[in-house]
Design a protein around this motif. Sequence first.
Motif, short mmCIF file in Angstrom:
data_model
loop_
_atom_site.label_atom_id
_atom_site.label_comp_id
_atom_site.label_asym_id
_atom_site.label_seq_id
_atom_site.Cartn_x
_atom_site.Cartn_y
_atom_site.Cartn_z
N GLN A 184 -1.55 20.40 -0.19
CA GLN A 184 -0.73 20.97 -0.54
C GLN A 184 0.19 19.98 -0.37
OE1 GLN A 184 -2.44 22.60 0.95
NE2 GLN A 184 -2.47 25.10 -0.17
N LEU A 185 1.24 19.88 0.46
CA LEU A 185 1.92 18.99 1.09
C LEU A 185 2.15 17.85 0.49
CD1 LEU A 185 3.02 20.94 4.69
CD2 LEU A 185 4.43 20.43 2.62
N ARG A 186 0.86 17.12 0.81
CA ARG A 186 0.37 15.80 0.42
C ARG A 186 0.85 15.15 -0.85
NH1 ARG A 186 -4.16 16.19 3.79
NH2 ARG A 186 -4.03 15.32 5.87
N ARG A 187 0.03 16.04 -2.00
CA ARG A 187 0.04 16.15 -3.24
C ARG A 187 1.48 16.26 -3.65
NH1 ARG A 187 0.33 19.84 -7.46
NH2 ARG A 187 -0.18 19.45 -9.16
N LEU A 232 3.36 13.24 -3.17
CA LEU A 232 2.59 12.14 -3.40
C LEU A 232 3.45 11.57 -5.29
CD1 LEU A 232 0.73 9.84 -5.05
CD2 LEU A 232 -0.84 11.34 -5.10
N LEU A 233 3.40 13.92 -5.90
CA LEU A 233 3.90 13.49 -6.73
C LEU A 233 5.58 13.14 -6.99
CD1 LEU A 233 2.37 17.32 -8.09
CD2 LEU A 233 2.50 14.64 -9.17
N ARG A 234 6.40 13.26 -5.46
CA ARG A 234 8.02 13.59 -5.69
C ARG A 234 8.48 11.71 -5.86
NH1 ARG A 234 12.53 16.06 -3.93
NH2 ARG A 234 10.81 18.15 -4.41
N SER A 235 7.28 10.98 -5.09
CA SER A 235 7.08 9.12 -5.01
C SER A 235 8.95 8.97 -4.28
CB SER A 235 6.99 9.12 -6.62
OG SER A 235 5.80 9.63 -7.20
N PHE A 236 8.48 9.70 -2.79
CA PHE A 236 9.83 9.49 -2.85
C PHE A 236 10.12 7.41 -2.29
CE2 PHE A 236 9.72 13.27 -0.64
CZ PHE A 236 11.00 13.98 -1.39
N ARG A 237 11.02 7.42 -2.58
CA ARG A 237 11.02 6.02 -2.54
C ARG A 237 11.67 5.62 -0.84
NH1 ARG A 237 8.43 2.75 -5.74
NH2 ARG A 237 9.41 0.82 -5.96
N LEU A 238 11.09 5.18 -0.03
CA LEU A 238 11.42 4.85 1.27
C LEU A 238 11.02 4.00 1.53
CD1 LEU A 238 9.62 7.70 3.20
CD2 LEU A 238 12.66 7.89 1.69
N HIS A 256 0.08 15.04 15.30
CA HIS A 256 -0.64 14.11 15.10
C HIS A 256 0.03 13.78 14.04
CE1 HIS A 256 -3.93 15.14 17.85
NE2 HIS A 256 -4.13 16.45 17.27
N ALA A 257 -0.61 12.22 13.48
CA ALA A 257 0.26 11.10 12.59
C ALA A 257 0.15 12.52 10.97
CB ALA A 257 -0.44 10.09 12.54
N GLU A 258 -0.51 13.47 11.29
CA GLU A 258 -1.54 13.75 9.56
C GLU A 258 -0.68 14.61 9.48
OE1 GLU A 258 -4.97 14.12 12.77
OE2 GLU A 258 -3.62 12.77 12.05
N ASP A 259 0.11 15.26 10.52
CA ASP A 259 0.87 17.04 10.12
C ASP A 259 2.24 16.31 9.89
OD1 ASP A 259 -1.47 17.68 11.39
OD2 ASP A 259 -1.06 17.05 13.53
N VAL A 260 2.05 14.75 10.04
CA VAL A 260 4.53 14.37 9.82
C VAL A 260 3.87 13.90 8.80
CG1 VAL A 260 6.06 12.87 11.30
CG2 VAL A 260 4.49 13.87 12.34
N PHE A 261 5.15 14.29 8.06
CA PHE A 261 5.35 14.05 6.68
C PHE A 261 7.51 13.54 6.09
CE2 PHE A 261 2.52 17.65 6.40
CZ PHE A 261 1.43 17.17 5.58
N ILE A 262 7.59 12.47 5.70
CA ILE A 262 8.85 11.92 5.69
C ILE A 262 9.26 12.00 4.30
CG2 ILE A 262 10.02 9.97 6.92
CD1 ILE A 262 8.18 9.59 8.92
N GLY A 263 10.44 12.29 4.11
CA GLY A 263 10.79 11.81 2.49
C GLY A 263 12.45 11.84 2.39
N ALA A 264 12.77 11.27 1.94
CA ALA A 264 14.12 10.42 1.67
C ALA A 264 15.31 10.80 2.06
CB ALA A 264 14.69 10.13 -0.08
N SER A 308 0.55 -1.29 0.37
CA SER A 308 0.37 0.07 -0.30
C SER A 308 0.98 1.01 -0.04
CB SER A 308 -0.85 0.11 1.28
OG SER A 308 0.04 0.09 2.29
N SER A 309 0.71 2.32 -0.69
CA SER A 309 1.45 3.70 -0.87
C SER A 309 1.14 4.28 0.52
CB SER A 309 0.88 3.83 -2.22
OG SER A 309 1.38 5.84 -2.40
N GLN A 310 2.58 4.69 0.52
CA GLN A 310 2.25 5.78 1.57
C GLN A 310 3.09 6.97 1.14
OE1 GLN A 310 1.61 4.25 6.16
NE2 GLN A 310 2.08 2.37 5.37
N PRO A 311 2.89 7.74 0.91
CA PRO A 311 3.78 8.67 0.10
C PRO A 311 4.03 9.81 0.80
CG PRO A 311 1.39 9.54 -1.03
CD PRO A 311 1.70 7.83 -0.09
#
Length: 466
Positions: free
Chosen positions: A327-330, A333-339, A163-171, A137-140
């Motif tokens: 906007q951040l989720r979008r 998602l577009l960046r498609s980090f491979r984590l 909360h978890a929805e406030d957190v964004f993780i990138g490569a 399952s995708s978790q961008p």
Amino acid sequence: MKGPRETGFAYQAVYRYLTCLISESVGDAGMRLPSLRSLADRLKVSISTIQYAYSLLEKEGRVYSVAKSGYYALPVSCAGLQHNGDDLLETVYINARRPGMLVLSADEPALLQPLDSPLLLLERELLRQYPRQPQSSSQPCGELELRTALAARYTTSAARCWHAEDVFIGADLRGVLEILIAVLGLKDATVIVESPCDWSILRLLQASDVRVIELPQQADGGLDVGRLKQHLESEPIRLVMLSSVLNMPHGSLAPDGNREAIVRLLERYDGWVWENDCYGELGFDADGVKIRELLPPERLMVFSTFEKIIGPEAPFGYLLSRHLTVQLRRHFLLRSFRLSPIRQKAIARLYSNGRIDQHLQVLRRLLKERKSHLVTLLEERLGDALEFVEPQGGATIWVRSLRQVNMRRVFQRLLIQQIVIAPGELFSLQGLHGQHLRLSHTFAGDHDLAAALGLLGDALRLESTD
């Protein structure tokens, strides 16, 4: 090698041992390396472990094999890597990767005590618990378990909760900041940063066509509130970036009163506030007041990375933000980090089982000990040439030459002696800190630090323009 705390990753120790041997091969001709059997006997590990370490080095292009003869090192030519370009940062990076160099320019706190072995062991256990799915399952925005763990760690009260929805993780941290710059529309906008400032962040802002105003840190680590007010009143400031608590590379803790005054001022003006929390947990002793403990979350975005405390096996960057989530989720998602979801789960478990906190206690103690050793050597050997603010955390010391010197020539002179320093001009886009340099007290390999500081002192005296 096989002690009571055997980790199961003996090949890593063999790998490190071999890289040290290769670093000693500074000529153009390949140096023959120990045979599989002799090295296995010497290090008390299996031949297959030695073979695996050699295979990793061979894939990296560090060694090559000759049938019926063995393995040979592929040393990088010193002449070919010194780099004669004008980009000082590129020159630092290239020479820091030369074999046999003493790198006094790095900022790698976890080098003293990496958490890679526990992380990889936990990852191996999780791989057995979570078999690979035909289609995961995708978790961008990152693995939910890790986002939940970070949200809990940053929550300090009902009013200042995440909360978890406030957190964004990138490569990596750069990728996360690139997204932030795009989402906030910072191109051609004006931002204020503390100075000296991390060179990777400065270069990223510069490459993104962001106008940067540098606010120099004072001797006590604070900022000039009057000067900040003048900037805020005279022009539209889209963003102010502040350290959470530990100002790096300066190494100081700003007085709580100074931070409180800055926050009161920022609350009167529009604009975003970025909190740089990369070093927030690397203070040696009691931490000061963090920006997020003073400023309401409605205008705040916090960013950091795991790499400073865990090591290179955890290069991910992350962001906490209550704003612009769509906007951040979008963009994520577009960046498609491979984590790796398993690696993220393993990091989350290190937080939840308390291993990160145990590790930080040890890491802070080791960093403080190494800092004290370097401070003593600087005072004994270079007390008449340098002055510095004793750092309150981290892995570096920010120093200033008491004589007027050409620091670029000092840098070049030390390169010939196989020593890499970080001239202060790297930490500014506006020509500040020309008489400063950043020294690291964490470095790999067996080097004579006292002798290296003696060479630094010689270079400073020879390049003095007084």
